[in-house]
Design a protein around this motif. Structure first.
Motif, PDB file in Angstrom:
ATOM      1  N   GLY A  59      36.358  46.037  36.837  1.00  0.00           N
ATOM      2  CA  GLY A  59      37.090  45.427  37.947  1.00  0.00           C
ATOM      3  C   GLY A  59      36.975  43.918  37.935  1.00  0.00           C
ATOM      4  N   GLU A  60      37.625  43.297  38.911  1.00  0.00           N
ATOM      5  CA  GLU A  60      37.600  41.844  39.021  1.00  0.00           C
ATOM      6  C   GLU A  60      36.231  41.388  39.504  1.00  0.00           C
ATOM      7  N   GLY A  61      35.683  40.383  38.847  1.00  0.00           N
ATOM      8  CA  GLY A  61      34.361  39.870  39.193  1.00  0.00           C
ATOM      9  C   GLY A  61      34.362  39.104  40.493  1.00  0.00           C
ATOM     10  N   GLN A  62      33.253  39.195  41.224  1.00  0.00           N
ATOM     11  CA  GLN A  62      33.086  38.461  42.479  1.00  0.00           C
ATOM     12  C   GLN A  62      31.839  37.599  42.343  1.00  0.00           C
ATOM     13  N   VAL A  63      32.001  36.295  42.560  1.00  0.00           N
ATOM     14  CA  VAL A  63      30.892  35.359  42.423  1.00  0.00           C
ATOM     15  C   VAL A  63      29.982  35.484  43.642  1.00  0.00           C
ATOM     16  N   ARG A  64      28.690  35.610  43.381  1.00  0.00           N
ATOM     17  CA  ARG A  64      27.701  35.651  44.468  1.00  0.00           C
ATOM     18  C   ARG A  64      27.377  34.211  44.846  1.00  0.00           C
ATOM     19  N   GLN A  65      27.424  33.922  46.130  1.00  0.00           N
ATOM     20  CA  GLN A  65      27.388  32.541  46.607  1.00  0.00           C
ATOM     21  C   GLN A  65      26.138  31.749  46.232  1.00  0.00           C
ATOM     22  N   HIS A  66      24.957  32.272  46.468  1.00  0.00           N
ATOM     23  CA  HIS A  66      23.754  31.460  46.304  1.00  0.00           C
ATOM     24  C   HIS A  66      23.239  31.397  44.870  1.00  0.00           C
ATOM     25  N   THR A  67      23.559  32.405  44.060  1.00  0.00           N
ATOM     26  CA  THR A  67      23.006  32.445  42.703  1.00  0.00           C
ATOM     27  C   THR A  67      24.007  32.065  41.636  1.00  0.00           C
ATOM     28  N   GLY A  68      25.292  32.243  41.898  1.00  0.00           N
ATOM     29  CA  GLY A  68      26.313  31.977  40.877  1.00  0.00           C
ATOM     30  C   GLY A  68      26.513  33.156  39.951  1.00  0.00           C
ATOM     31  N   ASP A  69      25.739  34.218  40.125  1.00  0.00           N
ATOM     32  CA  ASP A  69      25.923  35.427  39.330  1.00  0.00           C
ATOM     33  C   ASP A  69      27.244  36.082  39.714  1.00  0.00           C
ATOM     34  N   VAL A  70      27.775  36.884  38.801  1.00  0.00           N
ATOM     35  CA  VAL A  70      29.054  37.541  39.053  1.00  0.00           C
ATOM     36  C   VAL A  70      28.845  39.053  39.076  1.00  0.00           C
ATOM     37  N   LEU A  71      29.370  39.694  40.128  1.00  0.00           N
ATOM     38  CA  LEU A  71      29.274  41.141  40.286  1.00  0.00           C
ATOM     39  C   LEU A  71      30.587  41.765  39.827  1.00  0.00           C
ATOM     40  N   PHE A  72      30.502  42.689  38.850  1.00  0.00           N
ATOM     41  CA  PHE A  72      31.676  43.394  38.344  1.00  0.00           C
ATOM     42  C   PHE A  72      31.579  44.873  38.690  1.00  0.00           C
ATOM     43  N   PRO A  73      32.561  45.408  39.428  1.00  0.00           N
ATOM     44  CA  PRO A  73      32.587  46.862  39.613  1.00  0.00           C
ATOM     45  C   PRO A  73      33.130  47.507  38.337  1.00  0.00           C
ATOM     46  N   VAL A  74      32.410  48.495  37.805  1.00  0.00           N
ATOM     47  CA  VAL A  74      32.856  49.177  36.589  1.00  0.00           C
ATOM     48  C   VAL A  74      32.881  50.694  36.834  1.00  0.00           C
ATOM     49  N   VAL A  75      33.674  51.364  36.037  1.00  0.00           N
ATOM     50  CA  VAL A  75      33.704  52.824  36.042  1.00  0.00           C
ATOM     51  C   VAL A  75      33.453  53.250  34.604  1.00  0.00           C
TER      52      VAL A  75
END
Length: 180
Positions: A59-75
């Motif tokens: 899925g589309e990545g979402q940037v986490r505000q304080h760390t800059g890490d990116v969360l990707f939903p995957v299946v």
């Protein structure tokens, strides 16, 4: 029993692993997914995680505000192992006690066979104790075919325990007998 499952998962990619070309991104997602998969170990619903077979979608990545890490939903699709009541399986004896034996069956480490569920067997104590009947011996490292009579999920340890029996046709030791 082996199950083929399709699971949603959230993969967090550290900012330093991101690459503008995208090729390293997919590789980073797969590596993080495999690491998370190994740490999770098992769930009550699906059993023990054994393998990731295919990555279905990212899925589309979402940037986490304080760390800059990116969360990707995957299946992804994967293979799991879960034991069910009434299932006939094989396990290897790893501990012999006066009141029964503990077996390993695939990733399940705590499979207990009570002496009450081994009719016609009697306990023989000694340095290497075992259970004996007229035609076979159940001791350490012997492969035993059994029927599952109950399972229990332990959330804190993230593992299953099973209670098994030899009551039924064609159940018991299947290793070549090294009897008497």
């Amino acid at each position: 029993m082996f199950l083929k499952v399709q699971l949603p998962w959230n993969v967090i990619i550290p900012a330093e692993n991101l690459d503008e070309k995208g090729l390293m991104l997919q590789r980073s997602i797969v590596i993080c997914l495999l690491d998370d998969f190994a740490v999770k170990r098992a769930t009550k619903d699906f059993g023990y995680y054994l393998a990731v077979t295919t990555l279905e979608s990212i899925g589309e990545g979402q940037v986490r505000q304080h760390t800059g890490d990116v969360l990707f939903p995957v299946v992804f699709s994967g293979i799991t192992f879960k034991i069910f009541r009434g299932e006939i399986l094989e396990g290897v004896v790893h501990k012999v006690l006066k009141h029964g034996v503990f077996l390993r069956c695939g990733p399940v480490e705590h499979v207990y066979l009570s002496y009450l569920k081994m009719h016609d067997y009697h306990y023989v104590p000694g340095e290497n104790p075992y259970f004996l009947n007229k035609t076979s011996k159940i001791g350490k490292d012997v492969v035993v075919r059994f029927i599952v009579i109950g399972t229990k999920w332990l959330e804190a340890e993230r593992e299953f325990q099973a209670l098994v029996s030899l009551e039924g046709d064609y159940l018991g030791p299947v290793s070549p007998p090294d009897i008497i």
